[in-house]
Design an enzyme around this catalytic site. Structure first.
Site, short mmCIF file in Angstrom:
data_model
loop_
_atom_site.label_atom_id
_atom_site.label_comp_id
_atom_site.label_asym_id
_atom_site.label_seq_id
_atom_site.Cartn_x
_atom_site.Cartn_y
_atom_site.Cartn_z
N CYS A 2 31.73 44.91 30.97
CA CYS A 2 31.93 43.70 32.28
C CYS A 2 32.74 42.90 31.74
CB CYS A 2 30.74 43.25 32.05
SG CYS A 2 29.01 44.94 32.86
N ARG A 50 29.52 43.94 37.15
CA ARG A 50 28.72 44.50 36.26
C ARG A 50 29.99 45.80 36.44
NH1 ARG A 50 23.51 47.96 36.11
NH2 ARG A 50 23.63 48.81 34.42
N LEU A 51 30.28 46.53 35.79
CA LEU A 51 30.64 47.98 35.44
C LEU A 51 29.46 48.84 34.63
CD1 LEU A 51 33.03 50.36 35.41
CD2 LEU A 51 33.73 49.16 33.21
N GLU A 77 30.00 46.81 24.99
CA GLU A 77 28.41 47.82 24.70
C GLU A 77 27.75 47.44 22.71
OE1 GLU A 77 27.20 49.35 27.27
OE2 GLU A 77 28.91 49.59 28.58
N ASP A 100 21.30 48.01 26.49
CA ASP A 100 21.18 47.35 25.45
C ASP A 100 21.65 46.64 26.02
OD1 ASP A 100 23.82 48.01 27.67
OD2 ASP A 100 24.69 47.60 25.87
N SER A 364 39.41 55.50 22.57
CA SER A 364 41.27 55.85 22.31
C SER A 364 41.43 54.97 19.87
CB SER A 364 41.35 54.11 22.63
OG SER A 364 42.78 53.85 22.04
N GLY A 365 42.47 55.32 19.86
CA GLY A 365 42.76 55.35 18.31
C GLY A 365 42.74 53.88 17.62
#
Length: 633
Positions: A2, A50-51, A77, A100, A364-365
Site C-alpha cells: 500500500c 490500499r492494494l 506484508e 495481517d 524476486s531474487g
C-alpha cells in the site's frame, strides 16, 4: 502492499489538514488502486491507499482496535501473521479479521514498541496511540519498504514516497548539495539523507516515536552484523540454508491473490521458482522475463525458457525495441523518488506491468548477491586480501609507490591500473574505487559555484560512516555489511519498490527474510567465496533444484546498452534535456564541459555514458519529484 502518509502537528497542536492528507493519498493512487482511507484525531492525521492482498474484505485501513484507542496505517506484508494471531489468542486477544494489519495492531497492544521484534516481513508502519497521544513509525529490518519523514514548524509529516511527502505543508524542499555530491559519487544517496534538505529516510530496523512532551526519539531494534561462526561444519551450513530458504519462500506464498515469478533464468530467480515448485506445483504459476532488442544488449530468454519448461510455469516474455526501452526509461526516471544510476529501471517497470495482467504479487531474487557475496567486487577484494597476507606489511607499504607508477605505464589496461592502485589503499578507498564515480571527472563537471559550495565536503564519508564494526574481521563481509545498509536499501530495494508499485504489483524478496540474512552473516566468507565464484555455499545448498546449465552460467542481471542508446535517437532527446537544465539543476554543472562530453560521446570519440546518464537521471528527477515548490518552507 500500500501507500501510507500522515501529519502529526505535535509542536503546534494545529488540526491535521484533511486537504493535504487527501492530496498526499491521491499522489500514491498507483500504490493502492483498491481503495483509500483516512483518520483524523485533532493534530494527527493518517492517510492510506490500499492494494488488497490479504483478507480482501476485512483489511481496509486505517484500521482501529475495537475500542478505538489504537489506529494503524501500514504498507507491506507481515508474513508470519497466522502465527502471530495464534500467540495473541493465547494471550487473550480476540481478532475481528484475518488481516495481517490487525495482527500488527494487536502485537503493538500486547508488546508496545517492542512489537516490531515479533514481525517477519517487509513493512513501513504508522501507529497512533490515542491514549498516550503518541505516533509510532517503524521500518522493517532490511529496508524493503520505504518511509520518508520531515520535521516541520508544526510537527512531523511522513509518507511512503517523496512525491507525496513534499505535498505536506511546511516541508523544506530545497536541494541538499552535500546529498547531491553523494549521489554524484555513489549513484545513490545513503540513508538517512535525502536530496531534499528537509527530508530524511527512516533507517531500516528503526522505530521512531513522536509525542508532544519528548518530541522525536529513535530506537534501533535490529542491526545486521557479520560475525563469522567457525563452529558449524559445511554440511550443517548447507542444511540450515535449505531449511530457512524453504521456509522463507513458503511464507511469501501466503496471499489471497495470485502470485507470480520474475524469472531471469539466473541462479537466484531459478532457486525461488524451483522452491515454489517444491512447496506447491508450479503448473499454472505465471513467470515473466524481459529483454531489450538493441546492439550490445544481452537477453536472458534462453535461460528463463529452460527453467520455465523444466518447472512447467506459464511463461511470458516481452522484447523491448530500443525506442520502447527509451520511452520506458524516461517514464521510469520520473517515477523515482531520488535519481539512481540504474538503466535497468525501464525493464523492471516493463516486466512488472507485464505481470500485472495476470497477478498482483511477484517473487524476486533481490538481495542474494549482497548477503551471499555474489558480486565480482567481493571476489576482487578477496583476492587482494589473500595476496596481502603473503606480503609483510612493511614491504607492502614500500612497494606502494611502485604499484602506482606501474599503473601509469603505457599499455596497462584501465582495469589493471585500477587494481594496482587499489591494492595498497585502505578498505574504504578500495571499495569506492571499485564502485564509485571518478571524483576527478565529477569535480571537473561541477560549476565553480558548486565546487565552492562543497568545499570541505568529502562524499566518501557517506560510505565511511557505514564501516562501524558491523562487518566483522573479513574484508568481503565488511564490504557486504556496507552494501546491505547502503546500496541494497537506497538503490536496489528503492528501485524495486517504486517500479513494482508504479505497476500496482507487490514485489516480495525471499532472500531478505531476516532469519536467512542473519544466517548468511554468520557463514565464514571462505564458504561463500572463491577466486572464481561467489555464492558458493548457496549454490551448493540449492544445487539439486537448479539445472547445471544455470549453475555454471555467468551472472548477467538486467543488461542495458546505455552507451549505444545515448548515441541513438533516445540519446538525441537526452542531449536536448542535458543542454537545457531545469530550474532545480541550472548552475550545478559547467555547461561547456557537459556539452563537450555529449559531443565526444555522440561522435564515438570517447565513452562518457556513465557521467551523462548520471546527470540525465538527475534532470529527469528535477522535472518530476525534484521540481521546486513555491510553498516550500
Amino acid at each position: 502492499m500500500c501507500g501510507i502518509a500522515g501529519i502529526f502537528n505535535h509542536r503546534s497542536g494545529a488540526p491535521a489538514p484533511m486537504t493535504a492528507l487527501a492530496e498526499m493519498a491521491r499522489r500514491m493512487v498507483h500504490r493502492g488502486p483498491d481503495g483509500a482511507g483516512f483518520h483524523v484525531d485533532g493534530a494527527l492525521g493518517l492517510a492510506h491507499r490500499r492494494l488488497s492482498i490479504i483478507d480482501l474484505d476485512g483489511g481496509a485501513q486505517p484500521m482501529s482496535t475495537s475500542d478505538g484507542e489504537l489506529w494503524i496505517s501500514y504498507n507491506g506484508e507481515v508474513f508470519n501473521y497466522p502465527e502471530l494471531f495464534e500467540e495473541l489468542r493465547r494471550r487473550g486477544h480476540v481478532p475481528r479479521t484475518h488481516s495481517d494489519t490487525e495482527a500488527v495492531l494487536l502485537a503493538y497492544r500486547e508488546w508496545g514498541v517492542d512489537f516490531v521484534e515479533h514481525l517477519n516481513g517487509m513493512f513501513a508502519i504508522a501507529i497512533w496511540d490515542k491514549r498516550r497521544r503518541r505516533l509510532v513509525l517503524a521500518r522493517d529490518r532490511m529496508g524493503v519498504k520505504p518511509l520518508y519523514y520531515a520535521e516541520t514548524r508544526d510537527g512531523i509529516a511522513f509518507a511512503s514516497e517523496l512525491k507525496a511527502l513534499r505535498l505536506a505543508p511546511g516541508v523544506d524542499t530545497s536541494l541538499d548539495l552535500e546529498a547531491l555530491d553523494d549521489y554524484m559519487t555513489l549513484g545513490y544517496v545513503v540513508n538517512p539523507r535525502c536530496l531534499l534538505s528537509g527530508v530524511k529516510k527512516l533507517e531500516p530496523g528503526v522505530v521512531l516515536t513522536v509525542d508532544p512532551e519528548r518530541g522525536l526519539e529513535q530506537r534501533r531494534y535490529w542491526q545486521l552484523r557479520f560475525e563469522p561462526d567457525e563452529r558449524p561444519t559445511r554440511q550443517e551450513w548447507v542444511d540450515d540454508i535449505r531449511r530457512l530458504f524453504d521456509d522463507s519462500v513458503r511464507l511469501r506464498l501466503r496471499s489471497d491473490v495470485p502470485v507470480g515469478l520474475l524469472l531471469s533464468g539466473g541462479i537466484d530467480s531459478t532457486a525461488i521458482a524451483a522452491t515454489v515448485e517444491r512447496a506447491k506445483s508450479t503448473r499454472g504459476v505465471h513467470s515473466y522475463c524481459i529483454g531489450v532488442d538493441a546492439p550490445g544488449a544481452e537477453n536472458e530468454f534462453k535461460w528463463a525458457q529452460l527453467v520455465a519448461k523444466k518447472l512447467g510455469t506459464q511463461h511470458h516474455e516481452v522484447l523491448l525495441s530500443a525506442e520502447e526501452n527509451g520511452t520506458l526509461l524516461t517514464e521510469a526516471a520520473t517515477l523515482l523518488d531520488e535519481p539512481l544510476v540504474e538503466p535497468c529501471i525501464a525493464q523492471l517497470l516493463g516486466v512488472c506491468r507485464l505481470a500485472r495482467k495476470d497477478v498482483t504479487v511477484v517473487l524476486s531474487g533481490e538481495g542474494a548477491d549482497e548477503t551471499w557475496l555474489g558480486y565480482q567486487g567481493y571476489r576482487t577484494m578477496y583476492g587482494i586480501e589473500l595476496g596481502q597476507r603473503l606480503v609483510p606489511s612493511a614491504l607492502l607499504n614500500g612497494v606502494s609507490p611502485l604499484l602506482h607508477r606501474l599503473a601509469e605505464a603505457p599499455g596497462i589496461s584501465t582495469r589493471t591500473a585500477k587494481y594496482l592502485r587499489l591494492a595498497t589503499e585502505p578498505l574504504e578507498r578500495r571499495y569506492l574505487g571499485l564502485s564509485g564515480f571518478d571524483t576527478a571527472v565529477k569535480d571537473r563537471l561541477y560549476s565553480t559555484d558548486t565546487r565552492r559550495a562543497l568545499l570541505g565536503h568529502d562524499s566518501r564519508e557517506a560510505v565511511r560512516r557505514l564501516y562501524d564494526g558491523q562487518g566483522g574481521p573479513e574484508t568481503p563481509s565488511r564490504m557486504a555489511a556496507v552494501d546491505c545498509r547502503g546500496w541494497l536499501v537506497d538503490n536496489t530495494l528503492m528501485r524495486s519498490d517504486l517500479m513494482s508499485m508504479a505497476a500496482s504489483v507487490e514485489l516480495r524478496v525471499p532472500f531478505l527474510d531476516y532469519r536467512l540474512v542473519s544466517l548468511a552473516a554468520r557463514v565464514p566468507a571462505r564458504f561463500k567465496l572463491s577466486l572464481t565464484s561467489g555464492k558458493v555455499i548457496l549454490k551448493e545448498a540449492l544445487a539439486d533444484r537448479i539445472p547445471q546449465e544455470v549453475l555454471r552460467r555467468r551472472k548477467v542481471g538486467f543488461p542495458t546498452p546505455t552507451a549505444a542508446l545515448l548515441r541513438g535517437e533516445w540519446g538525441r532527446q537526452a542531449q536536448e534535456l542535458l543542454e537545457s537544465p531545469s530550474a532545480r539543476t541550472a548552475g550545478l554543472f559547467d555547461q561547456n564541459v557537459l556539452r563537450g562530453m555529449i559531443a565526444q560521446h555522440r561522435s564515438g570519440a570517447q565513452d562518457w555514458h556513465r557521467v551523462l546518464f548520471q546527470v540525465l537521471m538527475l534532470e529527469y528527477w528535477s522535472l518530476g519529484v525534484g521540481a521546486p515548490q513555491a510553498d516550500a518552507a
